[in-house]
Design an enzyme around this catalytic site. Structure first.
Site, mmCIF file in Angstrom:
data_model
loop_
_atom_site.group_PDB
_atom_site.id
_atom_site.type_symbol
_atom_site.label_atom_id
_atom_site.label_comp_id
_atom_site.label_asym_id
_atom_site.label_seq_id
_atom_site.Cartn_x
_atom_site.Cartn_y
_atom_site.Cartn_z
ATOM 1 N N LYS A 151 0.867 -1.190 0.000
ATOM 2 C CA LYS A 151 0.000 0.000 0.000
ATOM 3 C C LYS A 151 0.894 1.227 0.000
ATOM 4 O O LYS A 151 2.044 1.167 0.440
ATOM 5 C CB LYS A 151 -0.871 0.018 1.259
ATOM 6 C CG LYS A 151 -2.125 0.827 1.115
ATOM 7 C CD LYS A 151 -3.240 0.025 0.451
ATOM 8 C CE LYS A 151 -4.476 0.843 0.223
ATOM 9 N NZ LYS A 151 -5.608 -0.014 -0.169
ATOM 10 N N ASP A 191 -7.074 4.377 -4.333
ATOM 11 C CA ASP A 191 -7.706 4.257 -3.016
ATOM 12 C C ASP A 191 -8.297 5.648 -2.758
ATOM 13 O O ASP A 191 -8.553 6.401 -3.715
ATOM 14 C CB ASP A 191 -6.668 3.842 -1.946
ATOM 15 C CG ASP A 191 -7.322 3.381 -0.639
ATOM 16 O OD1 ASP A 191 -7.733 2.221 -0.548
ATOM 17 O OD2 ASP A 191 -7.432 4.190 0.306
#
Ligand code: NDP
Ligand code: 2IT
Length: 470
Positions: A151, A191
């Protein structure tokens, strides 16, 4: 080295039915690992929360497989393989210089290249990137696709910035990050704050500095330049497919449900769309300033226009639909519903919200966002027999469809919308069965948190043991 998958497949272990001694040792060891994580990662509270939730649902696995402890699988899992933090300098439209911080945490590559989104939000710091990366490892495993977990993102705030400012930021961000990426190395996507516009600028800069049209290096791309059908819709659609399976397991369906969704971004919009297609009445959604209630059913075309095209606040909704209400104080979880879908951000649904939901007749909560429900809220919902679908299972449709995008890129192919959606639907059904069956096997029927954590962990831990001490 024992294979956790084949051993656990016998399914004879009930939750804590092993010797008292085995359970006590497992708990003690997990407490020790957790204390180490807290000490080594001071102040990273979201990361601690995500680790705690996973570790303590794995007690029955540890009882059965004490060799995991000797191989230090938990310590390895909780330490990212690589953490990259970098400066991102950029200039705004007035020529003022800004310095942001960029992150990429490459957490675990035992199942495939690092895979996971980039978040641009002013609250972003290492603790949030690590919680997201940690969750991503197990989520990606649950999809059954060959992807590891990672991430990244930045504390850059895209809100109120012009397209040119966002472009300059993305170009600067990618100028540093590109050296760590590659279709077999690390494959980011979107995201919070990173959608099609940002992925476009990032891909453009990657292509420019690498001199490679390497489609598989990013997912969530536009359809003209290597993107895949249904990726934009996938997280929200997948969430509702998962909810459909949860309801079916209880003899119900989406048809006629009253649904409340938090957020009004990518995940929320396409969760609303699919829920409406399946006959539910979606009556409320929110952004970080407030929420709208439209008892007649949310007009999604209006929400899309406001959020995807005009990039405005949800207050604009009541200008288009005067019969709707805008509420700027209070919580969207006060709106009575049978199905609640948190699709905004972490820890947005706490115990008092859970109490309000139960009081108002809510029967199912499923997480479109990552870790939106606090641990005490989850416990409260489960005790109240509300069906609870954790994010790492329920929102896995986004990353699963990213893996389908990688597959299409690798074969220079592109699938139809219908085929892609039916693949997504099959994948969500499989994830649901995997979680449901694992929970039953481990003596915790209907506990999707345990089912998801154990099923994901078994796959990752088995691969880690197979690959040796790396
Ligand atoms: P978007 O940026 O498209 O939308 C985010 C939405 O959540 C906006 O409505 C935003 O409101 C709201 N929000 C964000 N931060 C906060 C906050 N601190 N408090 C209240 N509301 C907030 O993001 P996505 O829809 O892509 O992501 C939503 C969630 O889903 C995140 O948790 C993400 O990690 C998760 N997720 C996303 C996937 C994807 O494919 N995009 C896949 C799986 C999970 P505002 O505009 O006012 O900030
Ligand atoms: O949290 C998530 O799963 C995402 N943001 C999507 C990740 C991806 O690589 O598609």
């Amino acid at each position: 080295m024992s294979n956790l998958l084949s051993n656990s497949a016998s399914g004879t272990l009930g939750l804590l039915t092993d010797t008292e001694g085995g359970a006590a040792r497992a708990l003690q060891e997990l407490e020790r690992v957790y204390a180490g994580v807290v000490a080594r990662n001071a102040g990273e509270i979201e990361f601690h929360q995500a680790v705690r939730e996973v570790l303590f649902s794995l007690v029955p696995v540890v009882i059965r497989h004490p060799e995991i402890l000797d191989a230090k699988v938990f310590e390895r899992l909780c330490e990212p393989e690589r953490q990259i933090i970098f400066r991102v300098p950029w200039q705004d439209d007035k020529g003022e210089v800004h310095i942001n911080r960029g992150f990429r945490v490459e957490f675990n590559s035992s199942l495939g290249p690092y895979k996971g989104g980039l978040r641009f939000h002013p609250s972003l710091y290492l603790g949030i990137v690590k919680f997201l990366g940690f969750e991503q490892i197990f989520k990606n495993a649950l999809t059954g696709m060959p992807i590891g977990g990672g991430k990244g993102g930045s504390d850059f705030n895209p809100k109120g910035r012009s397209d040119n400012e966002v472009m300059r930021f993305c170009q600067s961000f990618m100028t540093e990050l590109y050296r760590h990426l590659g279709e077999y190395t690390d494959v980011p996507a979107g995201d919070i704050g990173v959608g099609g516009r940002e992925i476009g600028y990032l891909f453009g800069q990657y292509k420019r500095i690498s001199n490679r049209y390497e489609s598989g290096v990013l997912t969530g791309k536009g359809l003209l330049w290597g993107g895949a059908q249904v990726r934009k819709e996938a997280t929200g659609y997948g969430l509702v497919f998962f909810v459909q399976e949860m309801l079916a397991a209880r003899g119900g369906s989406m048809d006629g449900q009253t649904v409340v969704v938090s957020g009004s971004g990518n995940v929320a919009i396409y969760a609303i769309e699919k829920a409406q297609q399946l006959g539910a009445n979606v009556i409320a959604c929110s952004d970080s300033n407030g929420y709208i209630v439209d008892e007649a059913g949310i007009n999604l075309d209006v929400v899309k226009q406001i959020k995807e095209v005009d990039r405005l606040r949800l207050t604009a909704y009541v200008e288009h639909v005067p019969t709707a209400r805008y509420v700027s104080d209070g919580s969207v979880w006060d709106v009575p519903c049978t199905v609640a879908l948190p699709c905004a951000t972490q820890n947005e649904l706490d115990r008092s919200h859970a109490e309000a939901l139960v009081r108002n007749g809510c029967k199912l909560v499923a997480e479109g966002a990552n870790m939106p429900t606090t641990p005490d809220a989850i416990a409260f919902l489960q005790n109240a027999k509300v069906a609870f679908g954790p994010g790492k299972a329920a929102n896995a449709g986004g990353v699963a469809t990213s893996a389908l995008e990688m597959q299409q890129n690798a074969s220079r192919d592109s699938w139809t919308f219908e085929h892609s959606e039916s693949r997504l639907s099959e994948i969500m059904t499989d994830i649901h069965s995997r979680c449901f069956q694992t929970a039953e096997k481990y003596g915790a029927p209907n506990n999707y948190v345990m089912g998801a954590n154990i099923a994901g962990f078994e796959m990752v831990a088995t691969a880690m043991m197979d690959l040796g001490l790396v």
